[in-house]
Write a protein that holds these residues in place. Structure first.
Motif, PDB file in Angstrom:
ATOM      1  N   ARG A  66      15.595  16.826   6.753  1.00 33.80           N
ATOM      2  CA  ARG A  66      16.598  16.644   7.800  1.00 33.80           C
ATOM      3  C   ARG A  66      17.745  15.774   7.331  1.00 33.80           C
ATOM      4  N   LEU A  67      17.602  15.114   6.195  1.00 38.08           N
ATOM      5  CA  LEU A  67      18.638  14.218   5.704  1.00 38.08           C
ATOM      6  C   LEU A  67      19.552  14.964   4.735  1.00 38.08           C
ATOM      7  N   VAL A  68      20.876  14.807   4.935  1.00 36.89           N
ATOM      8  CA  VAL A  68      21.851  15.502   4.096  1.00 36.89           C
ATOM      9  C   VAL A  68      22.910  14.502   3.636  1.00 36.89           C
ATOM     10  N   LEU A  69      23.225  14.522   2.351  1.00 36.60           N
ATOM     11  CA  LEU A  69      24.298  13.695   1.802  1.00 36.60           C
ATOM     12  C   LEU A  69      25.538  14.550   1.641  1.00 36.60           C
ATOM     13  N   ALA A  70      26.620  14.173   2.320  1.00 39.49           N
ATOM     14  CA  ALA A  70      27.877  14.911   2.244  1.00 39.49           C
ATOM     15  C   ALA A  70      28.695  14.370   1.069  1.00 39.49           C
ATOM     16  N   SER A  71      28.315  14.775  -0.129  1.00 41.20           N
ATOM     17  CA  SER A  71      28.982  14.284  -1.331  1.00 41.20           C
ATOM     18  C   SER A  71      28.613  15.153  -2.519  1.00 41.20           C
ATOM     19  N   SER A  72      29.567  15.332  -3.413  1.00 38.75           N
ATOM     20  CA  SER A  72      29.289  16.021  -4.674  1.00 38.75           C
ATOM     21  C   SER A  72      29.088  15.023  -5.809  1.00 38.75           C
ATOM     22  N   SER A  73      29.182  13.716  -5.500  1.00 37.52           N
ATOM     23  CA  SER A  73      29.091  12.670  -6.521  1.00 37.52           C
ATOM     24  C   SER A  73      27.660  12.517  -7.034  1.00 37.52           C
ATOM     25  N   ALA A  90      28.601  21.519  10.803  1.00 34.65           N
ATOM     26  CA  ALA A  90      28.334  22.811  11.438  1.00 34.65           C
ATOM     27  C   ALA A  90      27.216  23.573  10.725  1.00 34.65           C
ATOM     28  N   ASP A  91      27.021  23.299   9.450  1.00 26.92           N
ATOM     29  CA  ASP A  91      25.981  23.987   8.679  1.00 26.92           C
ATOM     30  C   ASP A  91      24.608  23.335   8.823  1.00 26.92           C
ATOM     31  N   TYR A  92      24.564  22.168   9.472  1.00 30.61           N
ATOM     32  CA  TYR A  92      23.308  21.419   9.597  1.00 30.61           C
ATOM     33  C   TYR A  92      23.153  20.947  11.049  1.00 30.61           C
ATOM     34  N   PRO A  93      22.725  21.847  11.942  1.00 30.70           N
ATOM     35  CA  PRO A  93      22.752  21.566  13.380  1.00 30.70           C
ATOM     36  C   PRO A  93      21.704  20.583  13.892  1.00 30.70           C
ATOM     37  N   ASP A  94      20.697  20.252  13.110  1.00 29.41           N
ATOM     38  CA  ASP A  94      19.677  19.301  13.564  1.00 29.41           C
ATOM     39  C   ASP A  94      19.294  18.388  12.411  1.00 29.41           C
ATOM     40  N   HIS A  95      20.299  17.665  11.919  1.00 29.72           N
ATOM     41  CA  HIS A  95      20.120  16.856  10.718  1.00 29.72           C
ATOM     42  C   HIS A  95      20.788  15.492  10.867  1.00 29.72           C
ATOM     43  N   LEU A  96      20.446  14.603   9.949  1.00 25.21           N
ATOM     44  CA  LEU A  96      21.147  13.336   9.770  1.00 25.21           C
ATOM     45  C   LEU A  96      22.029  13.487   8.540  1.00 25.21           C
ATOM     46  N   ILE A  97      23.337  13.326   8.717  1.00 26.12           N
ATOM     47  CA  ILE A  97      24.286  13.561   7.633  1.00 26.12           C
ATOM     48  C   ILE A  97      24.965  12.248   7.241  1.00 26.12           C
ATOM     49  N   ILE A  98      24.922  11.949   5.946  1.00 27.48           N
ATOM     50  CA  ILE A  98      25.525  10.733   5.398  1.00 27.48           C
ATOM     51  C   ILE A  98      26.888  11.067   4.798  1.00 27.48           C
ATOM     52  N   GLY A  99      27.914  10.322   5.197  1.00 25.72           N
ATOM     53  CA  GLY A  99      29.231  10.423   4.574  1.00 25.72           C
ATOM     54  C   GLY A  99      29.651   9.056   4.067  1.00 25.72           C
ATOM     55  N   SER A 100      30.337   9.012   2.930  1.00 24.77           N
ATOM     56  CA  SER A 100      30.752   7.736   2.361  1.00 24.77           C
ATOM     57  C   SER A 100      32.059   7.911   1.593  1.00 24.77           C
ATOM     58  N   ASP A 101      32.917   6.892   1.656  1.00 22.43           N
ATOM     59  CA  ASP A 101      34.165   6.943   0.893  1.00 22.43           C
ATOM     60  C   ASP A 101      34.582   5.528   0.512  1.00 22.43           C
ATOM     61  N   ALA A 121      17.995   5.301  13.107  1.00 22.43           N
ATOM     62  CA  ALA A 121      17.854   6.731  13.395  1.00 22.43           C
ATOM     63  C   ALA A 121      16.397   7.196  13.322  1.00 22.43           C
ATOM     64  N   GLY A 122      15.485   6.261  13.040  1.00 19.28           N
ATOM     65  CA  GLY A 122      14.075   6.603  13.016  1.00 19.28           C
ATOM     66  C   GLY A 122      13.537   6.987  11.655  1.00 19.28           C
ATOM     67  N   VAL A 123      14.311   6.734  10.589  1.00 17.77           N
ATOM     68  CA  VAL A 123      13.866   7.050   9.229  1.00 17.77           C
ATOM     69  C   VAL A 123      13.707   5.745   8.457  1.00 17.77           C
ATOM     70  N   ASN A 124      12.485   5.423   8.098  1.00 20.39           N
ATOM     71  CA  ASN A 124      12.208   4.181   7.385  1.00 20.39           C
ATOM     72  C   ASN A 124      11.865   4.487   5.933  1.00 20.39           C
ATOM     73  N   PRO A 125      12.733   4.093   4.986  1.00 22.73           N
ATOM     74  CA  PRO A 125      12.455   4.392   3.574  1.00 22.73           C
ATOM     75  C   PRO A 125      11.138   3.805   3.074  1.00 22.73           C
ATOM     76  N   LEU A 126      10.682   2.708   3.676  1.00 25.61           N
ATOM     77  CA  LEU A 126       9.462   2.064   3.193  1.00 25.61           C
ATOM     78  C   LEU A 126       8.195   2.751   3.669  1.00 25.61           C
ATOM     79  N   THR A 127       8.247   3.392   4.818  1.00 26.70           N
ATOM     80  CA  THR A 127       7.051   4.040   5.350  1.00 26.70           C
ATOM     81  C   THR A 127       7.114   5.558   5.269  1.00 26.70           C
ATOM     82  N   GLY A 128       8.346   6.075   5.066  1.00 25.27           N
ATOM     83  CA  GLY A 128       8.515   7.522   5.032  1.00 25.27           C
ATOM     84  C   GLY A 128       8.546   8.151   6.403  1.00 25.27           C
TER      85      GLY A 128
END
Length: 199
Positions: free
Chosen positions: A3-10, A58-69, A187-194
Motif C-alpha cells: 500500500r506504500l508508494v514512493l512518488a520519485s524516480s530518485s 489517480a493510479d493508486y486509489p487505496d494507498h499511502l503515497i510519499i512525495g518529497s522535494d 497513518a498506522g504504519v510502524n517501521p519497527l513492528t511492520g
C-alpha cells in the motif's frame, strides 16, 4: 502489492526508504517544478512535495503515497537543480567557505481516506574554501546536475564540506526519514513492528 508508494524516480530516495525495511512500490511523477511569483521557500517545498504525490495518486486509489522535494537556500535565493556543468560550478563558487541551508518538503497522501499531511525539515552545511580546480574536478566527476545545491552527498560531495548541522542527515539526501517515520506511524504504519493500517 504494498500500500506504500514512493512518488520519485530518485535511486537515492529509494535507497533511503529501503532502510525502513517496509515493502513499497515507486513511480516517477511528472510535474512542473518552477516556483510561482512571490512563493516563499516553505510554500514551494510543500507544494512540490505534495504535487509529486498527487501526480500519481489517480493510479493508486487505496494507498499511502510519499512525495518529497528539496531546495537549497542561500543569500535569500531559493535554488533548485543546476541542470548543467556551468550552473553547478557557479553555485559551488558562491557556496565556497559559506553556510548553505537545505529544505526538504515531505508529503504523505492517504488516497483511500482522502487526506494528507505535509511537513518539512531543514539541514545546514558549511562548505570548505574551494578552489576552481576542486570545483570543476568535482562537478566533472559527480555530475550533480539533478541535485539541489549542486552536489551529491551520497558520493564525492562529502569532500566539499567542513561540518553539518541539523536533526536528520537524510534530509540532505532528499528524504527526511525521522519525519517520514512520524507520518507513517500516524497513518498506522510502524517501521519497527511492520504493522500496517490506515489513518
Amino acid at each position: 502489492m504494498s500500500r506504500l508508494v514512493l512518488a520519485s524516480s530518485s535511486r537515492y530516495r529509494r535507497q533511503l526508504l529501503d532502510r525502513l525495511e517496509i515493502s513499497y512500490q515507486w513511480a516517477a511523477p511528472d510535474i512542473d517544478e518552477s516556483p510561482r511569483p512571490g512563493e516563499d521557500a516553505i510554500t514551494l517545498a510543500h507544494r512540490l512535495a505534495l504535487s509529486k504525490a498527487q501526480a500519481i495518486s489517480a493510479d493508486y486509489p487505496d494507498h499511502l503515497i510519499i512525495g518529497s522535494d528539496q531546495l537549497a537556500l542561500f543569500d535569500g535565493d531559493v535554488l533548485g537543480k543546476p541542470g548543467d556543468f556551468d550552473t553547478a560550478c557557479a553555485n559551488l563558487r558562491r557556496f565556497s567557505g559559506r553556510r548553505v541551508s537545505f529544505m526538504t518538503g515531505l508529503a504523505l497522501i492517504d488516497t483511500g481516506a482522502a487526506c494528507h499531511r505535509v511537513v518539512h525539515d531543514i539541514y545546514h552545511v558549511q562548505f570548505r574554501d574551494l578552489s576552481d580546480e576542486e570545483i570543476e574536478s568535482y562537478v566533472s566527476r559527480d555530475q550533480p546536475y539533478d541535485s539541489a545545491g549542486s552536489f551529491r552527498m551520497e558520493g564525492l560531495g562529502i569532500a566539499l564540506f567542513e561540518n553539518f548541522e541539523g536533526d536528520d542527515p537524510n534530509t540532505l539526501i532528499g528524504l527526511p526519514l525521522i519525519k517520514l517515520c512520524e507520518l507513517l506511524r500516524e497513518a498506522g504504519v510502524n517501521p519497527l513492528t511492520g504493522r500496517q493500517g490506515s489513518w
